[in-house]
Design a protein around this motif. Structure first.
Motif: not given
Length: 179
Positions: A45-55, A62-65
């Motif tokens: 979620r955006k609240k906990f990062r500065k910028q958009k993540l690379y795909p 998501t694979n690690k999760i």
């Protein structure tokens, strides 16, 4: 009042406001449908990062999760950092409020995961301080002092967190052969 008791009192007050994450009915349904998707959504979620993540980064996360959930193991995060306070910092060589607020931030970040995923989370700080004495003539004893104090801070902080989160610290130079 000692520094340690002052920190403990402040942490108690700070963390007393830190309530376990409570799922809404909509979130409960989302967890039932797709627990891995819910966990990924909360961690990204955006609240906990500065910028958009690379795909590719999103895919890797998501694979690690998914792998952690499949194996019923905690979701493991490593945070490499210097593991020292620079001499110009007034708190040198000790941790200060920056570390306290970082820990609070990380606990809030993973709170939804802790609420829905029993194996929980491991957050491991890794000191990259091994190079400082060699390259910058940074004193070994200052790094050692910071390491001891940061480890003590983690011990205090862990008292107030849910059981399914483990926060730890290690120095690369202590974990691996020094040759």
């Amino acid at each position: 009042m000692t520094t340690q008791s002052a920190v403990e009192n402040h942490l108690q007050n700070l963390l007393a406001k830190f309530e376990p994450y409570v799922l809404s009915q909509e979130e409960e349904k989302a967890v039932e449908r797709n627990p891995e998707g819910f966990i990924a959504q909360k961690l990204l979620r955006k609240k906990f990062r500065k910028q958009k993540l690379y795909p590719d980064t999103v895919k890797d996360i998501t694979n690690k999760i998914s792998q952690s959930v499949k194996e019923n193991k905690p979701i493991h995060f490593t945070i490499p950092f210097g593991g020292y306070k620079h001499f110009w910092n007034p708190s040198h060589p000790y941790p200060d409020w920056a570390e306290v607020f970082t820990l609070k931030f990380l606990a809030e970040w993973v709170a939804p995961v802790l609420a829905v995923y029993k194996p929980g989370v491991i957050i491991e700080f890794i000191s990259e301080g091994v190079i400082l004495p060699r390259m910058d003539n940074y004193p070994d004893d200052a790094i050692e002092q910071y390491s001891q104090e940061f480890t003590a801070l983690l011990g205090i902080f862990k008292k107030y967190l849910p059981q399914n989160i483990d926060i730890s610290f290690f120095r690369i130079e202590d974990r691996y052969d020094k040759n």
